[in-house]
Design an enzyme around this catalytic site. Structure first.
Site, PDB file in Angstrom:
ATOM      1  N   TRP A 142      -9.037   4.307  -0.245  1.00 40.31           N
ATOM      2  CA  TRP A 142      -8.665   4.880   1.045  1.00 40.31           C
ATOM      3  C   TRP A 142      -9.895   5.617   1.579  1.00 40.31           C
ATOM      4  O   TRP A 142     -10.423   6.504   0.887  1.00 40.31           O
ATOM      5  CB  TRP A 142      -7.511   5.853   0.816  1.00 40.31           C
ATOM      6  CG  TRP A 142      -6.955   6.533   2.015  1.00 40.31           C
ATOM      7  CD1 TRP A 142      -6.562   5.966   3.188  1.00 40.31           C
ATOM      8  CD2 TRP A 142      -6.682   7.937   2.130  1.00 40.31           C
ATOM      9  NE1 TRP A 142      -6.067   6.934   4.036  1.00 40.31           N
ATOM     10  CE2 TRP A 142      -6.139   8.146   3.410  1.00 40.31           C
ATOM     11  CE3 TRP A 142      -6.849   9.030   1.282  1.00 40.31           C
ATOM     12  CZ2 TRP A 142      -5.753   9.404   3.861  1.00 40.31           C
ATOM     13  CZ3 TRP A 142      -6.461  10.277   1.727  1.00 40.31           C
ATOM     14  CH2 TRP A 142      -5.917  10.457   3.003  1.00 40.31           C
ATOM     15  N   ASP A 223      -3.305  10.211  -6.716  1.00 39.30           N
ATOM     16  CA  ASP A 223      -2.915  10.208  -5.309  1.00 39.30           C
ATOM     17  C   ASP A 223      -1.733   9.254  -5.180  1.00 39.30           C
ATOM     18  O   ASP A 223      -1.894   8.036  -5.302  1.00 39.30           O
ATOM     19  CB  ASP A 223      -4.107   9.742  -4.466  1.00 39.30           C
ATOM     20  CG  ASP A 223      -3.821   9.795  -2.977  1.00 39.30           C
ATOM     21  OD1 ASP A 223      -2.679  10.130  -2.595  1.00 39.30           O
ATOM     22  OD2 ASP A 223      -4.733   9.498  -2.187  1.00 39.30           O
ATOM     23  N   LYS A 258       5.335   8.184   4.019  1.00 39.73           N
ATOM     24  CA  LYS A 258       5.808   6.794   4.049  1.00 39.73           C
ATOM     25  C   LYS A 258       7.240   6.684   3.536  1.00 39.73           C
ATOM     26  O   LYS A 258       8.074   6.058   4.159  1.00 39.73           O
ATOM     27  CB  LYS A 258       4.918   5.886   3.204  1.00 39.73           C
ATOM     28  CG  LYS A 258       3.490   6.289   3.083  1.00 39.73           C
ATOM     29  CD  LYS A 258       2.673   5.974   4.307  1.00 39.73           C
ATOM     30  CE  LYS A 258       1.282   6.548   4.117  1.00 39.73           C
ATOM     31  NZ  LYS A 258       0.357   6.259   5.149  1.00 39.73           N
TER      32      LYS A 258
HETATM   33  C1  LMR Z   1      -3.392   4.662   5.792  1.00 44.63           C
HETATM   34  O1  LMR Z   1      -4.137   4.447   4.836  1.00 44.63           O
HETATM   35  O2  LMR Z   1      -3.331   3.910   6.775  1.00 44.63           O
HETATM   36  C2  LMR Z   1      -2.493   5.869   5.784  1.00 44.63           C
HETATM   37  O3  LMR Z   1      -2.591   6.510   4.565  1.00 44.63           O
HETATM   38  C3  LMR Z   1      -2.711   6.759   6.944  1.00 44.63           C
HETATM   39  C4  LMR Z   1      -3.902   7.638   6.762  1.00 44.63           C
HETATM   40  O4  LMR Z   1      -3.742   8.864   6.717  1.00 44.63           O
HETATM   41  O5  LMR Z   1      -5.011   7.111   6.658  1.00 44.63           O
END
Ligand code: LMR
Length: 412
Positions: A142, A223, A258
């Site tokens: 992420w 996480d 989510k």
């Molecule tokens: C995503 O990865 O799209 C979500 O977790 C929203 C975010 O906060 O980035």
């Protein structure tokens, strides 16, 4: 420009790798535009609904509320109890958390603004308590993980999450990174539904990872933003239980964005598990001091929704059914997209079926992503991260055709 101005540096920061794309989507005037960028659930009509259990909880909260007083720095007890049960419930527990770590007083929680707040708090704790520690992340991850580590002024180390063919979890690469790290370094793990690849370790692999983490004296930061959207609420915390079984100290960042569809309420929690109850108290005191300087105390409304739902057997059952319906629809979309890509002549996507949760990588170049955006009004994140939870039976063939078309363009 004089030295006395804030803008002396003059160079703009880059747009956010996820929300920047959502902004571009919002500005797009084409009626057929499709947002498959941010990880949000959409129903068949493209809306992100407020589940009935949430509406009912909000009705009850509104009827009973009498004050907008501050919450404690770590949040309201009812919310923290609810999240503790959700995270530390074991197979066989109907409700309540019987895990020995909880019974031994080694677990404490803080209510944070979203999973992002929890991650920032976790990394800040590492920075404060283990000066010189580095934080390791498996790439791809992420993108906000990079920014959070940077914001906490901690040195970042990277390792590959996937094997070189990008098809599978690179267990030996991770074990080598664990061996290369120094004691006190932290590793960020995705508890379930890896973002962006959808590729998680198996339960056996989690055990091996956890044992190595313990042997090497490392600190896991888990996480977990998608609990209930992978294999189910309890199955999705198997990674957490693998670490708990070793007795290591660990930090767990959880999110209700989510699984409760509470995206804009910013509801998350950081669970701190110390080696002993006394160690946990000390860690929590530092966490509270950090919080006091960042958000002081959490916004309570979203937490009250979660506490109301999880504290009422009937509402909890209703929410679990709503969550399971989301999980199954996301899974169905994953299967539909895989079949549609094959039907459209795009090769090599059977691997999407190995993934779980909202995301998978289609493995597209920036040029291919630009064509998807410019020619088809379809918005994805870097490397072709697609939000399966944004698909519908009507969108799937359109997306598959568009992907097949840009792949046939020859610039893959
Ligand atoms: C995503 O990865 O799209 C979500 O977790 C929203 C975010 O906060 O980035």
């Amino acid at each position: 420009m004089s030295d006395g101005t804030l803008s002396t540096r003059q160079v703009a920061a880059p747009v956010d790798p996820i929300f920047g794309i959502v902004d571009a989507y919002r500005a797009d005037q084409r009626p057929h535009k499709m947002n498959l960028a941010a990880g949000v659930y959409m129903d068949e009509t493209g809306l992100t609904p407020i589940p009935a259990s949430i509406r009912e909880a909000e009705r009850r909260i509104l009827a009973a509320s009498t004050s907008k007083l501050y919450a404690p720095i770590s949040g309201e007890g009812a919310y923290l109890d609810a999240v503790r049960n959700l995270l530390f419930r074991q197979p066989g527990d109907v409700w309540g958390a019987t895990h020995p770590a909880v019974a031994d007083g080694r677990v404490t929680l803080l209510h944070t603004p979203g999973g992002t707040g929890a991650m920032r708090l976790a990394v800040d704790l590492v920075a404060r308590l283990r000066p010189g520690a580095e934080v390791w992340v498996g790439e791809p991850t992420w993108p906000n993980h990079f920014q959070i580590v940077d914001a906490a002024r901690v040195n970042l180390r990277r390792f590959a999450w996937l094997t070189t063919n990008q098809q599978a979890f690179d267990e030996s690469g991770l074990l080598a990174a664990l061996d290369a790290a120094k004691a006190g370094d932290a590793f960020i793990f995705h508890g379930t539904c890896h973002n962006p690849t959808g590729i998680d370790p198996t339960a056996t692999q989690w055990q091996q990872i956890a044992e190595r983490v313990e042997q090497r004296g490392l600190i896991p930061i888990i996480d977990t933003a998608y609990q209930g959207l992978g294999d189910g609420l309890i199955a999705d915390t198997a990674s957490l239980r693998a670490f708990l079984a070793t007795g290591v100290e660990l930090l767990v960042a959880s999110s209700a964005s989510k699984n409760f569809s509470l995206y804009n309420e910013r509801v998350g929690a950081l669970a701190i598990v110390g080696a002993t109850g006394a160690a946990t108290s000390i860690l929590a005191s530092h966490a509270r001091q950090i919080v006091r300087t960042m958000w002081s105390n959490p916004p309570v409304h979203g937490g009250a929704i979660v506490a109301t739902i999880l504290g009422d057997t009937q509402l909890r059952t209703q929410w679990e059914e709503e969550l399971e319906a989301m999980r199954l629809r996301i899974l169905a979309s994953r299967h539909e997209l895989t079949a549609a890509l094959a039907a459209a002549g795009a090769q090599g996507f059977a691997r999407l079926l190995e993934g779980r949760g909202m995301f998978s990588l289609l493995g597209l170049t920036d040029a291919q992503l630009a064509r998807l955006r410019d020619e088809h009004a379809i918005y994805l994140v870097a490397q072709g991260r697609i939000n399966m939870a944004g698909l519908s039976p009507a969108k799937v063939p359109v997306v598959a055709q568009a992907v097949a078309q840009v792949l046939a363009g020859g610039d893959r």
